[in-house]
Design an enzyme around this catalytic site. Structure first.
Site, PDB file in Angstrom:
ATOM      1  N   HIS A  46       0.948  -1.349   0.162  1.00  0.00           N
ATOM      2  CA  HIS A  46      -0.950   0.103  -0.022  1.00  0.00           C
ATOM      3  C   HIS A  46       1.025   1.144  -0.335  1.00  0.00           C
ATOM      4  O   HIS A  46       1.667   1.146   0.720  1.00  0.00           O
ATOM      5  CB  HIS A  46      -0.906  -0.132   1.508  1.00  0.00           C
ATOM      6  CG  HIS A  46      -1.756  -0.596   1.518  1.00  0.00           C
ATOM      7  ND1 HIS A  46      -2.363  -1.201   2.520  1.00  0.00           N
ATOM      8  CD2 HIS A  46      -2.625  -1.433   0.102  1.00  0.00           C
ATOM      9  CE1 HIS A  46      -3.499  -2.233   2.268  1.00  0.00           C
ATOM     10  NE2 HIS A  46      -3.522  -2.373   0.690  1.00  0.00           N
ATOM     11  N   GLU A  49       1.141   4.050   2.765  1.00  0.00           N
ATOM     12  CA  GLU A  49       1.983   3.521   4.447  1.00  0.00           C
ATOM     13  C   GLU A  49       3.842   3.411   4.408  1.00  0.00           C
ATOM     14  O   GLU A  49       3.691   2.137   4.581  1.00  0.00           O
ATOM     15  CB  GLU A  49       1.198   1.675   4.414  1.00  0.00           C
ATOM     16  CG  GLU A  49      -0.163   1.869   4.782  1.00  0.00           C
ATOM     17  CD  GLU A  49      -0.794   0.796   4.889  1.00  0.00           C
ATOM     18  OE1 GLU A  49       0.080  -0.217   4.543  1.00  0.00           O
ATOM     19  OE2 GLU A  49      -1.901   0.451   4.762  1.00  0.00           O
ATOM     20  N   HIS A 153       2.448  -3.138   6.510  1.00  0.00           N
ATOM     21  CA  HIS A 153       1.357  -2.676   6.698  1.00  0.00           C
ATOM     22  C   HIS A 153       1.505  -1.176   7.694  1.00  0.00           C
ATOM     23  O   HIS A 153       2.255  -1.183   8.625  1.00  0.00           O
ATOM     24  CB  HIS A 153      -0.470  -3.049   7.368  1.00  0.00           C
ATOM     25  CG  HIS A 153      -0.340  -3.341   5.493  1.00  0.00           C
ATOM     26  ND1 HIS A 153      -0.928  -3.956   4.889  1.00  0.00           N
ATOM     27  CD2 HIS A 153       0.213  -5.041   5.010  1.00  0.00           C
ATOM     28  CE1 HIS A 153      -1.271  -4.285   3.453  1.00  0.00           C
ATOM     29  NE2 HIS A 153      -0.176  -5.324   3.610  1.00  0.00           N
ATOM     30  N   GLU A 206       1.326  -4.699  11.289  1.00  0.00           N
ATOM     31  CA  GLU A 206       0.735  -4.191  10.968  1.00  0.00           C
ATOM     32  C   GLU A 206       1.782  -2.921  12.119  1.00  0.00           C
ATOM     33  O   GLU A 206       1.679  -2.732  13.494  1.00  0.00           O
ATOM     34  CB  GLU A 206      -0.537  -3.359  11.606  1.00  0.00           C
ATOM     35  CG  GLU A 206      -1.394  -4.766  10.632  1.00  0.00           C
ATOM     36  CD  GLU A 206      -2.094  -3.720   9.362  1.00  0.00           C
ATOM     37  OE1 GLU A 206      -1.609  -2.088   9.041  1.00  0.00           O
ATOM     38  OE2 GLU A 206      -2.581  -4.010   8.249  1.00  0.00           O
TER      39      GLU A 206
END
Ligand SMILES: [Zn+2]
Length: 236
Positions: A46, A49, A153, A206
């Site tokens: 992504h 990010e 992420h 994350e």
């Protein structure tokens, strides 16, 4: 070759091109010099990010090439990283484009504010695995057969591992994050779904939303250990 080994200097490791983005930007992987990698670390599928790219880059820059034991992709979505979008240049969420059984052709929705509605539509691609970035990542994984993939992420502040593996538990302990079996919503066509179907263990790392200095202090030692073989004894 003189290597600066400074996390604030240039990146002196030689990358290997394994494909290119929709706009023709090379996709690069950094590989160990002397062994085949057991772990693949990947940032920025992504493109919004990209702090994950900076952290991995700092770790890579702080070590001699001979110390690197894992494969490292600093950006799996360079088109998105360049312009700060979650999607690639074709408007596709690459993390919903993998040809897993749960891939769907319907638009996928995401949120970009904590607590906000999950109502921003993106395409999952014209077909499963339609995007050049997706195809290149799958090709690389077939080639290097990692025993573990860690995909970075932001900013859900958790370690997502459906297996609750020993490595995930240790990463969570060291980073003060929780191990969760999923991120709490459906992710059709995700990289994680595809890896699970191929029986490749994957941890979705994350990052939390923290100031850069704190991210660096807490996460760079952990990410560096993932790169330098510290966790290899725990792999099956
Ligand atoms: Zn993400």
């Amino acid at each position: 070759m003189v290597v600066s080994c400074s996390e604030i200097g240039p990146l002196n490791h030689a990358g290997h091109t394994f494909g290119s983005s929709l706009k023709g930007v090379p996709l690069e992987v950094f590989l160990p010099v002397e062994q085949s990698p057991k772990i693949l670390l990947m940032a920025s599928i992504h493109g919004d990010e990209s702090i994950s790219t900076v952290l991995l880059s700092e770790c890579l820059r702080s070590m001699e090439p001979s110390v690197l034991k894992s494969a490292v992709i600093l950006s799996a979505n360079p088109d998105g990283t360049l312009v700060g979008t979650r999607c690639n240049a074709g408007g596709v969420d690459l993390n919903r484009n993998f040809p897993s059984q749960n891939w769907v052709a319907d638009p996928v929705f995401y949120r970009n504010r904590k607590g906000g509605p999950q109502d921003i539509p993106l395409s999952p691609g014209s077909s499963a695995g339609s995007e050049p970035e997706t195809q290149a990542i799958m090709g690389l994984i077939d080639k290097i057969s990692p025993k573990l993939i860690v995909s970075l992420h932001g900013f859900l502040n958790c370690i997502d591992d459906p297996q609750s593996s020993t490595i995930a538990m240790d990463l969570a302990r060291r980073t003060n994050m929780e191990v969760v079996p999923d991120v709490g919503y459906e992710t059709p066509g995700s990289f994680g779904s595809w890896c699970a179907e191929k029986q490749i263990p994957i941890i979705t790392y994350e990052l939390p939303f923290l100031p850069m200095d704190e991210l660096r202090k807490i996460h760079n030692p952990v990410l560096s250990d993932l790169m330098t073989g510290h966790y290899e004894a725990l792999l099956g």
